[in-house]
Design a protein around this motif. Structure first.
Motif, PDB file in Angstrom:
ATOM      1  N   ARG A  13      49.367 -45.355   3.536  1.00 28.34           N
ATOM      2  CA  ARG A  13      48.706 -44.526   4.545  1.00 28.34           C
ATOM      3  C   ARG A  13      47.260 -44.353   4.091  1.00 28.34           C
ATOM      4  O   ARG A  13      47.004 -44.176   2.898  1.00 28.34           O
ATOM      5  CB  ARG A  13      49.382 -43.163   4.656  1.00 28.34           C
ATOM      6  N   SER A  14      46.339 -44.389   5.050  1.00 26.12           N
ATOM      7  CA  SER A  14      44.922 -44.390   4.706  1.00 26.12           C
ATOM      8  C   SER A  14      44.126 -43.424   5.557  1.00 26.12           C
ATOM      9  O   SER A  14      44.531 -43.098   6.679  1.00 26.12           O
ATOM     10  CB  SER A  14      44.344 -45.798   4.906  1.00 26.12           C
ATOM     11  N   GLY A  15      42.996 -43.002   5.018  1.00 26.20           N
ATOM     12  CA  GLY A  15      42.094 -42.137   5.766  1.00 26.20           C
ATOM     13  C   GLY A  15      40.683 -42.217   5.236  1.00 26.20           C
ATOM     14  O   GLY A  15      40.452 -42.551   4.072  1.00 26.20           O
ATOM     15  N   VAL A  16      39.731 -41.924   6.103  1.00 26.74           N
ATOM     16  CA  VAL A  16      38.323 -41.870   5.722  1.00 26.74           C
ATOM     17  C   VAL A  16      38.055 -40.482   5.157  1.00 26.74           C
ATOM     18  O   VAL A  16      38.439 -39.475   5.748  1.00 26.74           O
ATOM     19  CB  VAL A  16      37.415 -42.156   6.942  1.00 26.74           C
ATOM     20  N   LEU A  17      37.393 -40.435   4.007  1.00 26.88           N
ATOM     21  CA  LEU A  17      37.061 -39.158   3.371  1.00 26.88           C
ATOM     22  C   LEU A  17      35.630 -38.739   3.668  1.00 26.88           C
ATOM     23  O   LEU A  17      35.356 -37.550   3.832  1.00 26.88           O
ATOM     24  CB  LEU A  17      37.258 -39.251   1.852  1.00 26.88           C
ATOM     25  N   ALA A  18      34.714 -39.709   3.721  1.00 28.01           N
ATOM     26  CA  ALA A  18      33.303 -39.397   3.961  1.00 28.01           C
ATOM     27  C   ALA A  18      32.583 -40.652   4.413  1.00 28.01           C
ATOM     28  O   ALA A  18      33.027 -41.771   4.137  1.00 28.01           O
ATOM     29  CB  ALA A  18      32.657 -38.852   2.692  1.00 28.01           C
ATOM     30  N   THR A  19      31.469 -40.451   5.107  1.00 27.41           N
ATOM     31  CA  THR A  19      30.628 -41.568   5.533  1.00 27.41           C
ATOM     32  C   THR A  19      29.205 -41.318   5.076  1.00 27.41           C
ATOM     33  O   THR A  19      28.767 -40.181   4.941  1.00 27.41           O
ATOM     34  CB  THR A  19      30.630 -41.732   7.069  1.00 27.41           C
ATOM     35  N   GLY A  20      28.516 -42.411   4.826  1.00 25.81           N
ATOM     36  CA  GLY A  20      27.089 -42.362   4.533  1.00 25.81           C
ATOM     37  C   GLY A  20      26.405 -43.346   5.470  1.00 25.81           C
ATOM     38  O   GLY A  20      27.067 -43.986   6.295  1.00 25.81           O
ATOM     39  N   THR A  71      25.166 -46.231   4.725  1.00 26.79           N
ATOM     40  CA  THR A  71      25.599 -47.591   4.397  1.00 26.79           C
ATOM     41  C   THR A  71      26.996 -47.638   3.786  1.00 26.79           C
ATOM     42  O   THR A  71      27.477 -48.716   3.448  1.00 26.79           O
ATOM     43  CB  THR A  71      24.625 -48.244   3.390  1.00 26.79           C
ATOM     44  N   SER A  72      27.644 -46.492   3.647  1.00 28.75           N
ATOM     45  CA  SER A  72      28.898 -46.480   2.880  1.00 28.75           C
ATOM     46  C   SER A  72      30.018 -45.698   3.555  1.00 28.75           C
ATOM     47  O   SER A  72      29.788 -44.839   4.402  1.00 28.75           O
ATOM     48  CB  SER A  72      28.641 -45.880   1.493  1.00 28.75           C
ATOM     49  N   LEU A  73      31.212 -46.031   3.109  1.00 31.07           N
ATOM     50  CA  LEU A  73      32.427 -45.315   3.501  1.00 31.07           C
ATOM     51  C   LEU A  73      33.175 -44.959   2.232  1.00 31.07           C
ATOM     52  O   LEU A  73      33.296 -45.788   1.319  1.00 31.07           O
ATOM     53  CB  LEU A  73      33.334 -46.198   4.360  1.00 31.07           C
ATOM     54  N   ARG A  74      33.693 -43.753   2.170  1.00 36.02           N
ATOM     55  CA  ARG A  74      34.590 -43.343   1.083  1.00 36.02           C
ATOM     56  C   ARG A  74      35.930 -43.091   1.740  1.00 36.02           C
ATOM     57  O   ARG A  74      36.017 -42.330   2.709  1.00 36.02           O
ATOM     58  CB  ARG A  74      34.065 -42.084   0.398  1.00 36.02           C
ATOM     59  N   PHE A  75      36.961 -43.743   1.245  1.00 33.54           N
ATOM     60  CA  PHE A  75      38.269 -43.657   1.881  1.00 33.54           C
ATOM     61  C   PHE A  75      39.360 -43.639   0.834  1.00 33.54           C
ATOM     62  O   PHE A  75      39.125 -43.927  -0.345  1.00 33.54           O
ATOM     63  CB  PHE A  75      38.463 -44.817   2.872  1.00 33.54           C
ATOM     64  N   LEU A 101      25.395 -49.056   8.395  1.00 35.62           N
ATOM     65  CA  LEU A 101      26.556 -49.317   9.247  1.00 35.62           C
ATOM     66  C   LEU A 101      26.125 -49.159  10.702  1.00 35.62           C
ATOM     67  O   LEU A 101      25.332 -48.259  11.018  1.00 35.62           O
ATOM     68  CB  LEU A 101      27.682 -48.328   8.929  1.00 35.62           C
ATOM     69  N   PRO A 102      26.638 -49.998  11.597  1.00 35.12           N
ATOM     70  CA  PRO A 102      26.295 -49.844  13.012  1.00 35.12           C
ATOM     71  C   PRO A 102      26.763 -48.474  13.528  1.00 35.12           C
ATOM     72  O   PRO A 102      27.792 -47.952  13.105  1.00 35.12           O
ATOM     73  CB  PRO A 102      27.067 -50.965  13.699  1.00 35.12           C
ATOM     74  N   SER A 103      26.010 -47.919  14.450  1.00 34.36           N
ATOM     75  CA  SER A 103      26.308 -46.576  14.948  1.00 34.36           C
ATOM     76  C   SER A 103      27.697 -46.484  15.568  1.00 34.36           C
ATOM     77  O   SER A 103      28.380 -45.470  15.414  1.00 34.36           O
ATOM     78  CB  SER A 103      25.241 -46.125  15.947  1.00 34.36           C
ATOM     79  N   GLU A 104      28.143 -47.545  16.247  1.00 31.79           N
ATOM     80  CA  GLU A 104      29.462 -47.506  16.871  1.00 31.79           C
ATOM     81  C   GLU A 104      30.570 -47.398  15.829  1.00 31.79           C
ATOM     82  O   GLU A 104      31.470 -46.561  15.940  1.00 31.79           O
ATOM     83  CB  GLU A 104      29.679 -48.758  17.728  1.00 31.79           C
ATOM     84  N   GLN A 105      30.516 -48.219  14.793  1.00 33.88           N
ATOM     85  CA  GLN A 105      31.535 -48.176  13.739  1.00 33.88           C
ATOM     86  C   GLN A 105      31.435 -46.882  12.936  1.00 33.88           C
ATOM     87  O   GLN A 105      32.451 -46.307  12.543  1.00 33.88           O
ATOM     88  CB  GLN A 105      31.415 -49.392  12.813  1.00 33.88           C
ATOM     89  N   LEU A 106      30.217 -46.431  12.721  1.00 33.32           N
ATOM     90  CA  LEU A 106      30.031 -45.186  11.989  1.00 33.32           C
ATOM     91  C   LEU A 106      30.628 -44.008  12.753  1.00 33.32           C
ATOM     92  O   LEU A 106      31.294 -43.148  12.168  1.00 33.32           O
ATOM     93  CB  LEU A 106      28.539 -44.965  11.732  1.00 33.32           C
ATOM     94  N   ALA A 107      30.455 -43.994  14.062  1.00 29.08           N
ATOM     95  CA  ALA A 107      31.025 -42.927  14.891  1.00 29.08           C
ATOM     96  C   ALA A 107      32.550 -42.952  14.838  1.00 29.08           C
ATOM     97  O   ALA A 107      33.192 -41.896  14.740  1.00 29.08           O
ATOM     98  CB  ALA A 107      30.544 -43.053  16.336  1.00 29.08           C
ATOM     99  N   VAL A 108      33.129 -44.142  14.888  1.00 23.75           N
ATOM    100  CA  VAL A 108      34.589 -44.257  14.804  1.00 23.75           C
ATOM    101  C   VAL A 108      35.063 -43.758  13.438  1.00 23.75           C
ATOM    102  O   VAL A 108      36.032 -42.997  13.334  1.00 23.75           O
ATOM    103  CB  VAL A 108      35.065 -45.704  15.069  1.00 23.75           C
ATOM    104  N   ALA A 109      34.385 -44.169  12.378  1.00 21.89           N
ATOM    105  CA  ALA A 109      34.763 -43.742  11.023  1.00 21.89           C
ATOM    106  C   ALA A 109      34.664 -42.224  10.894  1.00 21.89           C
ATOM    107  O   ALA A 109      35.568 -41.587  10.335  1.00 21.89           O
ATOM    108  CB  ALA A 109      33.879 -44.433   9.991  1.00 21.89           C
ATOM    109  N   ARG A 110      33.605 -41.651  11.418  1.00 20.98           N
ATOM    110  CA  ARG A 110      33.442 -40.187  11.335  1.00 20.98           C
ATOM    111  C   ARG A 110      34.543 -39.468  12.106  1.00 20.98           C
ATOM    112  O   ARG A 110      34.988 -38.399  11.706  1.00 20.98           O
ATOM    113  CB  ARG A 110      32.066 -39.786  11.851  1.00 20.98           C
ATOM    114  N   GLY A 111      34.991 -40.070  13.194  1.00 20.03           N
ATOM    115  CA  GLY A 111      36.081 -39.482  13.970  1.00 20.03           C
ATOM    116  C   GLY A 111      37.424 -39.557  13.271  1.00 20.03           C
ATOM    117  O   GLY A 111      38.374 -38.889  13.667  1.00 20.03           O
ATOM    118  N   ARG A 112      37.504 -40.369  12.230  1.00 16.27           N
ATOM    119  CA  ARG A 112      38.748 -40.531  11.481  1.00 16.27           C
ATOM    120  C   ARG A 112      38.739 -39.786  10.148  1.00 16.27           C
ATOM    121  O   ARG A 112      39.644 -39.960   9.334  1.00 16.27           O
ATOM    122  CB  ARG A 112      39.008 -42.013  11.223  1.00 16.27           C
ATOM    123  N   ILE A 113      37.719 -39.003   9.905  1.00 22.37           N
ATOM    124  CA  ILE A 113      37.657 -38.288   8.628  1.00 22.37           C
ATOM    125  C   ILE A 113      38.851 -37.338   8.526  1.00 22.37           C
ATOM    126  O   ILE A 113      39.149 -36.585   9.444  1.00 22.37           O
ATOM    127  CB  ILE A 113      36.324 -37.542   8.452  1.00 22.37           C
TER     128      ILE A 113
END
Length: 144
Positions: A79-86, A88-92, A125-137
């Protein structure tokens, strides 16, 4: 952990086990890696996106905590989840569990950086992918 999504399902095979009879650490990392690519695809960092735009994701930090042994024949789930976004980066994080007992076998936290594969440097990171990642925090705290 209820908001973590399933990103991998598999089995521990005998060849995954070492001389002590449990799954060797290299296979935990391999299963976490497969889960990573499923998480990235769900965010929009798909193989076609990465190839077509000459982008990549590189791990710059990974921490693992082993909690219980996994043995040949065990069915496992990650099971996985996004913890934080920057920019240029993702912490998961990933949690590998015994799919039958629900016991946590291992946890990992990874920091990945989005790169230009030609220039070999970090790019936003592209804004679209970043928005999706932020929505999954997730609020889940892996404690690592």
């Amino acid at each position: 952990m209820s908001d973590l999504e399933i990103t991998y399902r598999g089995t521990v095979y005998p060849w995954h086990c070492d001389h002590m009879g449990h799954m060797n650490v290299m296979w935990y990392v391999g299963k976490f890696d497969e889960a990573t690519w499923n998480l990235f695809a769900a965010i929009g960092l798909t193989p076609s996106y990465l190839r077509e735009r000459r982008r990549g994701m590189v791990a710059v930090d990974q921490r693992i905590s082993y909690r219980r042994e996994a043995h040949a024949g065990d069915v496992v789930v990650v099971r996985s989840g996004v913890l934080a976004t920057g920019t240029t980066s993702l912490r998961f994080c990933h949690v590998l569990e015994n799919a039958v007992t629900g016991e946590v076998c291992a946890l990992t936290v990874v920091t990945g950086v989005h790169i230009d594969t030609v220039a070999r440097r970090a790019v936003a990171l592209p804004s679209e992918q970043l928005a999706v990642a932020r929505g999954r925090i997730t609020a889940f705290d892996p404690g690592l």
